[in-house]
Motif scaffolding. Sequence first.
Motif, PDB file in Angstrom:
ATOM      1  N   LEU A  65       0.830  -1.199   0.000  1.00 40.45           N
ATOM      2  CA  LEU A  65       0.000   0.000   0.000  1.00 40.45           C
ATOM      3  C   LEU A  65       0.866   1.251   0.000  1.00 40.45           C
ATOM      4  O   LEU A  65       0.562   2.232  -0.692  1.00 40.45           O
ATOM      5  CB  LEU A  65      -0.927  -0.006   1.218  1.00 40.45           C
ATOM      6  N   MET A  66       1.940   1.230   0.759  1.00 37.73           N
ATOM      7  CA  MET A  66       2.859   2.382   0.774  1.00 37.73           C
ATOM      8  C   MET A  66       3.476   2.592  -0.598  1.00 37.73           C
ATOM      9  O   MET A  66       3.555   3.717  -1.093  1.00 37.73           O
ATOM     10  CB  MET A  66       3.941   2.168   1.825  1.00 37.73           C
ATOM     11  N   ARG A  67       3.909   1.504  -1.230  1.00 33.91           N
ATOM     12  CA  ARG A  67       4.561   1.633  -2.536  1.00 33.91           C
ATOM     13  C   ARG A  67       3.602   2.137  -3.601  1.00 33.91           C
ATOM     14  O   ARG A  67       3.949   2.969  -4.442  1.00 33.91           O
ATOM     15  CB  ARG A  67       5.144   0.287  -2.966  1.00 33.91           C
ATOM     16  N   GLU A  68       2.351   1.648  -3.561  1.00 38.86           N
ATOM     17  CA  GLU A  68       1.384   1.982  -4.593  1.00 38.86           C
ATOM     18  C   GLU A  68       0.740   3.358  -4.410  1.00 38.86           C
ATOM     19  O   GLU A  68       0.393   4.015  -5.386  1.00 38.86           O
ATOM     20  CB  GLU A  68       0.276   0.920  -4.622  1.00 38.86           C
ATOM     21  N   VAL A  69       0.562   3.784  -3.170  1.00 38.70           N
ATOM     22  CA  VAL A  69      -0.240   4.984  -2.930  1.00 38.70           C
ATOM     23  C   VAL A  69       0.437   6.007  -2.033  1.00 38.70           C
ATOM     24  O   VAL A  69       0.596   7.171  -2.402  1.00 38.70           O
ATOM     25  CB  VAL A  69      -1.610   4.625  -2.286  1.00 38.70           C
ATOM     26  N   VAL A  70       0.834   5.598  -0.865  1.00 38.90           N
ATOM     27  CA  VAL A  70       1.220   6.544   0.179  1.00 38.90           C
ATOM     28  C   VAL A  70       2.626   7.072   0.014  1.00 38.90           C
ATOM     29  O   VAL A  70       2.875   8.274   0.140  1.00 38.90           O
ATOM     30  CB  VAL A  70       1.058   5.902   1.580  1.00 38.90           C
ATOM     31  N   GLY A  71       3.575   6.158  -0.246  1.00 40.47           N
ATOM     32  CA  GLY A  71       4.964   6.576  -0.344  1.00 40.47           C
ATOM     33  C   GLY A  71       5.508   6.988   1.009  1.00 40.47           C
ATOM     34  O   GLY A  71       4.898   6.768   2.053  1.00 40.47           O
ATOM     35  N   GLY A  72       6.648   7.638   0.987  1.00 39.25           N
ATOM     36  CA  GLY A  72       7.193   8.182   2.222  1.00 39.25           C
ATOM     37  C   GLY A  72       7.809   7.139   3.128  1.00 39.25           C
ATOM     38  O   GLY A  72       7.862   5.948   2.817  1.00 39.25           O
ATOM     39  N   ASP A  73       8.296   7.633   4.252  1.00 39.27           N
ATOM     40  CA  ASP A  73       8.939   6.789   5.249  1.00 39.27           C
ATOM     41  C   ASP A  73       8.172   6.958   6.551  1.00 39.27           C
ATOM     42  O   ASP A  73       8.433   7.881   7.332  1.00 39.27           O
ATOM     43  CB  ASP A  73      10.405   7.202   5.413  1.00 39.27           C
ATOM     44  N   LEU A  74       7.190   6.119   6.775  1.00 35.66           N
ATOM     45  CA  LEU A  74       6.345   6.270   7.947  1.00 35.66           C
ATOM     46  C   LEU A  74       6.136   4.929   8.626  1.00 35.66           C
ATOM     47  O   LEU A  74       6.389   3.869   8.054  1.00 35.66           O
ATOM     48  CB  LEU A  74       4.997   6.890   7.578  1.00 35.66           C
ATOM     49  N   LEU A  75       5.671   4.975   9.853  1.00 35.93           N
ATOM     50  CA  LEU A  75       5.367   3.765  10.586  1.00 35.93           C
ATOM     51  C   LEU A  75       4.216   3.050   9.897  1.00 35.93           C
ATOM     52  O   LEU A  75       3.153   3.634   9.677  1.00 35.93           O
ATOM     53  CB  LEU A  75       4.974   4.122  12.021  1.00 35.93           C
ATOM     54  N   ALA A  76       4.412   1.792   9.550  1.00 35.50           N
ATOM     55  CA  ALA A  76       3.368   1.004   8.894  1.00 35.50           C
ATOM     56  C   ALA A  76       3.167  -0.275   9.691  1.00 35.50           C
ATOM     57  O   ALA A  76       4.074  -1.106   9.786  1.00 35.50           O
ATOM     58  CB  ALA A  76       3.758   0.683   7.450  1.00 35.50           C
ATOM     59  N   VAL A  77       1.980  -0.427  10.263  1.00 33.85           N
ATOM     60  CA  VAL A  77       1.705  -1.520  11.185  1.00 33.85           C
ATOM     61  C   VAL A  77       0.490  -2.316  10.727  1.00 33.85           C
ATOM     62  O   VAL A  77      -0.537  -1.735  10.363  1.00 33.85           O
ATOM     63  CB  VAL A  77       1.445  -0.978  12.607  1.00 33.85           C
ATOM     64  N   GLY A  78       0.599  -3.631  10.758  1.00 33.85           N
ATOM     65  CA  GLY A  78      -0.542  -4.483  10.483  1.00 33.85           C
ATOM     66  C   GLY A  78      -1.334  -4.723  11.758  1.00 33.85           C
ATOM     67  O   GLY A  78      -0.751  -4.978  12.820  1.00 33.85           O
ATOM     68  N   VAL A  79      -2.651  -4.615  11.668  1.00 40.11           N
ATOM     69  CA  VAL A  79      -3.523  -4.810  12.822  1.00 40.11           C
ATOM     70  C   VAL A  79      -4.475  -5.958  12.503  1.00 40.11           C
ATOM     71  O   VAL A  79      -5.236  -5.878  11.548  1.00 40.11           O
ATOM     72  CB  VAL A  79      -4.336  -3.540  13.158  1.00 40.11           C
ATOM     73  N   ARG A  80      -4.431  -7.014  13.307  1.00 42.29           N
ATOM     74  CA  ARG A  80      -5.330  -8.146  13.071  1.00 42.29           C
ATOM     75  C   ARG A  80      -6.085  -8.460  14.353  1.00 42.29           C
ATOM     76  O   ARG A  80      -5.561  -9.078  15.268  1.00 42.29           O
ATOM     77  CB  ARG A  80      -4.568  -9.367  12.571  1.00 42.29           C
ATOM     78  N   GLN A  81      -7.299  -7.956  14.430  1.00 36.38           N
ATOM     79  CA  GLN A  81      -8.185  -8.229  15.550  1.00 36.38           C
ATOM     80  C   GLN A  81      -9.520  -8.755  15.039  1.00 36.38           C
ATOM     81  O   GLN A  81     -10.563  -8.466  15.609  1.00 36.38           O
ATOM     82  CB  GLN A  81      -8.411  -6.960  16.376  1.00 36.38           C
ATOM     83  N   GLY A  82      -9.454  -9.484  13.938  1.00 34.14           N
ATOM     84  CA  GLY A  82     -10.686  -9.963  13.342  1.00 34.14           C
ATOM     85  C   GLY A  82     -11.545  -8.792  12.905  1.00 34.14           C
ATOM     86  O   GLY A  82     -11.047  -7.787  12.382  1.00 34.14           O
ATOM     87  N   CYS A  83     -12.830  -8.899  13.142  1.00 34.30           N
ATOM     88  CA  CYS A  83     -13.761  -7.854  12.712  1.00 34.30           C
ATOM     89  C   CYS A  83     -13.695  -6.608  13.581  1.00 34.30           C
ATOM     90  O   CYS A  83     -14.388  -5.636  13.318  1.00 34.30           O
ATOM     91  CB  CYS A  83     -15.184  -8.412  12.699  1.00 34.30           C
ATOM     92  N   ASN A  84     -12.863  -6.640  14.626  1.00 37.04           N
ATOM     93  CA  ASN A  84     -12.676  -5.480  15.497  1.00 37.04           C
ATOM     94  C   ASN A  84     -11.454  -4.657  15.107  1.00 37.04           C
ATOM     95  O   ASN A  84     -11.092  -3.721  15.824  1.00 37.04           O
ATOM     96  CB  ASN A  84     -12.516  -5.931  16.949  1.00 37.04           C
ATOM     97  N   GLY A  85     -10.806  -5.016  14.022  1.00 36.80           N
ATOM     98  CA  GLY A  85      -9.536  -4.406  13.671  1.00 36.80           C
ATOM     99  C   GLY A  85      -9.535  -2.898  13.560  1.00 36.80           C
ATOM    100  O   GLY A  85      -8.585  -2.238  13.982  1.00 36.80           O
TER     101      GLY A  85
END
Length: 350
Positions: free
Chosen positions: A95-115
């Motif tokens: 997603l960063m490469r395709e859209v956002v770019g930059g050097d920022l904190l990128a975190v995956g969040v997996r809490q099921g449907c509460n994510g």
Amino acid sequence: MRTSGVYISAVGVDLPDCADVQQAIEDGLLDAAVAEESGFIGVAVAQDTPAPEMAVRATRQALERWTGDPSELGALFYVDSFPSGPAGWLPQSYLMREVVGGDLLAVGVRQGCNGVFGALELAAAYLEGTPAEAVLITATDNMSSPLVDRWRSSPGYILGDGASAAILTSSPGFARLLSVTSMTVPGIEAVHRGTQSLNPSTLPTGQKLDLGARMEEFRLGGGDYSELVSKSRQAQNELLAAALDEARIDIGDIKRVAFPHGSVKNVRAGATALGFRMEQTTWEYGCRVGHVMASDQLLSLDHLLHTHEIGPGDRVLLMGYGPGLGIAAAVVEITDRPHWLARTDGQNDR
């Protein structure tokens, strides 16, 4: 979590065409009696469109609506419920490469449907604790995997595909995040695990998702459903009280409430237990798109804005439930009419 000076400046969605539930019945994918009891009319189906691609589209729309500079983003929280892409690969980097770019904190969040709720808490804390001007949240899932039967895998739900995005800012936006809070009831964690092993090496290759079977394992193993219902209701009542207190409002100040897109029975039970009328829920929308995993609440918020069912001064409650058992809530106050609606009156730019 009582938030101070955290705003929602834009939302974006990517929702594929919806499959007709009646056609699914005729095709033998869903039992007619189950479908009638659920109340679902349609479900969004992305076919072979990858979940990260839907995330790209939803994010682009959110950025276009925001009109801010992506360089102002300090963090990205990428939410998904079901794995997508090659094993060992992280979709937030794509997603960063395709859209956002930059050097920022990128975190995956997996809490099921509460994510999304976990991401909202993290984003609010990040904005309040750093000089960052904006944070991006993106949620996406495609449940077309051969390991998932969207029609039967989760009793009370028909699983849909899609993506949503929200940009939270420290400067005023169209809505203010008044509070976001969550709670876990670990005593009934096993209802979504059943008797499944915690060691992946012992699980069969290509094991299909079947939450109904796990619930039955929970019951046969001595699990008490009455206790489950009692504990979950107590927890959601406590959570709602906390969310309203943190937002400094009363339940009567809530105009609309967005529950997960479950069956009409589930939504009605949730609304009744918390003191809301069905007309206050987003059921009429949710039954047409299915349970789009962690995106349900942001999709519903976008829908309410486009249909002018909420406006400046209105408070909206977002409620979430996830495995664990996790319960979450957020209170949003609409402070202004989104500027993008002024150029899309009479049409829908989604």
